[in-house]
Design a protein around this motif. Structure first.
Motif, PDB file in Angstrom:
ATOM      1  N   LEU A 136       0.825  -1.211   0.000  1.00  0.00           N
ATOM      2  CA  LEU A 136       0.000   0.000   0.000  1.00  0.00           C
ATOM      3  C   LEU A 136       0.858   1.260   0.000  1.00  0.00           C
ATOM      4  O   LEU A 136       0.451   2.303   0.505  1.00  0.00           O
ATOM      5  CB  LEU A 136      -0.941  -0.003   1.210  1.00  0.00           C
ATOM      6  N   SER A 137       2.002   1.191  -0.610  1.00  0.00           N
ATOM      7  CA  SER A 137       2.923   2.317  -0.637  1.00  0.00           C
ATOM      8  C   SER A 137       2.596   3.284  -1.769  1.00  0.00           C
ATOM      9  O   SER A 137       1.845   2.954  -2.698  1.00  0.00           O
ATOM     10  CB  SER A 137       4.357   1.811  -0.823  1.00  0.00           C
ATOM     11  N   ARG A 138       3.174   4.466  -1.706  1.00  0.00           N
ATOM     12  CA  ARG A 138       3.053   5.420  -2.811  1.00  0.00           C
ATOM     13  C   ARG A 138       3.620   4.829  -4.092  1.00  0.00           C
ATOM     14  O   ARG A 138       3.069   5.030  -5.183  1.00  0.00           O
ATOM     15  CB  ARG A 138       3.796   6.714  -2.466  1.00  0.00           C
ATOM     16  N   GLU A 139       4.711   4.087  -3.974  1.00  0.00           N
ATOM     17  CA  GLU A 139       5.334   3.481  -5.149  1.00  0.00           C
ATOM     18  C   GLU A 139       4.407   2.479  -5.818  1.00  0.00           C
ATOM     19  O   GLU A 139       4.438   2.315  -7.043  1.00  0.00           O
ATOM     20  CB  GLU A 139       6.647   2.794  -4.744  1.00  0.00           C
ATOM     21  N   ALA A 140       3.555   1.812  -5.034  1.00  0.00           N
ATOM     22  CA  ALA A 140       2.610   0.854  -5.608  1.00  0.00           C
ATOM     23  C   ALA A 140       1.586   1.542  -6.500  1.00  0.00           C
ATOM     24  O   ALA A 140       1.068   0.945  -7.441  1.00  0.00           O
ATOM     25  CB  ALA A 140       1.898   0.076  -4.500  1.00  0.00           C
ATOM     26  N   ARG A 141       1.303   2.790  -6.226  1.00  0.00           N
ATOM     27  CA  ARG A 141       0.374   3.545  -7.069  1.00  0.00           C
ATOM     28  C   ARG A 141       1.013   3.907  -8.413  1.00  0.00           C
ATOM     29  O   ARG A 141       0.328   3.947  -9.437  1.00  0.00           O
ATOM     30  CB  ARG A 141      -0.052   4.835  -6.361  1.00  0.00           C
ATOM     31  N   ILE A 142       2.312   4.177  -8.400  1.00  0.00           N
ATOM     32  CA  ILE A 142       2.972   4.715  -9.586  1.00  0.00           C
ATOM     33  C   ILE A 142       3.564   3.621 -10.465  1.00  0.00           C
ATOM     34  O   ILE A 142       3.343   3.599 -11.679  1.00  0.00           O
ATOM     35  CB  ILE A 142       4.085   5.694  -9.177  1.00  0.00           C
TER      36      ILE A 142
END
Length: 255
Positions: A136-142
């Motif tokens: 659920l990290s920011r990197e998972a969104r990008i």
């Protein structure tokens, strides 16, 4: 309490903007003040042990109309669909799917154009797991170019939470072609009359690179090896005809 009635839950780069635009032309559907509400994937400001849904009301100006939230990440973001089911178990769910290799390329082009991606496509799809780290990290969104394309598990999760009659699975091509028959199917699914005459513009946002390049043959094979079995399981589960998808045909689109 008035609740969101319809969720367009994905997939990213699958035509959700076009579908949202067309659907919110209907006089009985209320468009929110912004297309993507990102409420049910909010890991920072919402207490999911005791969520306060009142902030949702501020996005809509009519309780007499059908409320719609078009946030593509909901399908992919692991806790989002369960949160939606808790919020409104009677909600209608629409998901638009696109060939996962084409989706991954389009996703990378978007992030590259935004300046958020410095790696080339080949490196990015191979280093994804190590870059993302926590689920659920920011990197998972990008950087979830590959991960978002495993559709079978996403569709299975939706169907475990909502009855089949509350879920509509579509292909991106149906949305982009703006087929009136498909729009009538969507309106029937929502229990509404046919939409007004006219068509919505193709609103898909593309990075400049996408218009004149395509993944290399090596990258295409890399992704196809990972997706083919999943795509076939997804098709069997949802009834989506994937026979013309490059992942299935093995023929990549050339620039």
């Amino acid at each position: 309490m008035k609740k969101i009635d319809v969720f367009i839950c994905g997939v990213q780069k699958g035509g959700t903007s076009s579908l949202h635009s067309r659907m919110t032309d209907h006089p009985r559907i209320a468009a929110p003040t912004r297309k993507e509400l990102h409420f049910f994937d909010d890991e920072l400001t919402v207490d999911w042990d005791d969520p306060d849904y009142r902030p949702i009301d501020a996005f809509f100006d009519s309780t007499a109309k059908m409320w719609i939230d078009s946030t593509p990440i909901y399908c992919f973001w692991p806790p989002a669909m369960e949160r939606i089911a808790t919020y409104n178990p009677g909600a209608k769910i629409i998901v638009v799917f696109r060939d996962p290799i084409e989706r991954a390329w389009s996703h990378w082009c978007m992030e590259h154009a935004r300046g958020l991606e410095r790696q080339g496509f080949s490196e990015a799809i191979r280093s994804e797991t190590s870059r993302i780290g926590m689920a659920l990290s920011r990197e998972a969104r990008i950087y979830s170019y590959v991960g978002r394309g495993y559709y079978h598990g996403q569709a299975e999760r939706i169907l475990s939470l909502f009855p089949r009659e509350q879920v509509l699975f579509l292909q991106a091509e149906d949305v982009w072609q703006d087929d009136d028959f498909r729009m009538r199917e969507i309106m029937d699914f929502l229990g509404l009359d046919a939409p007004p005459n006219g068509t919505a513009a193709h609103l898909m946002r593309r990075g400049d690179l996408e218009d004149y390049r395509a993944p290399s043959a090596e990258d295409f094979r890399f992704l196809r090896d990972r997706y083919l079995a999943d795509v076939r399981e997804f098709s069997a589960l949802t009834g989506i005809d994937v026979s013309r998808w490059p992942t299935v045909t093995g023929r990549r689109h050339q620039a």
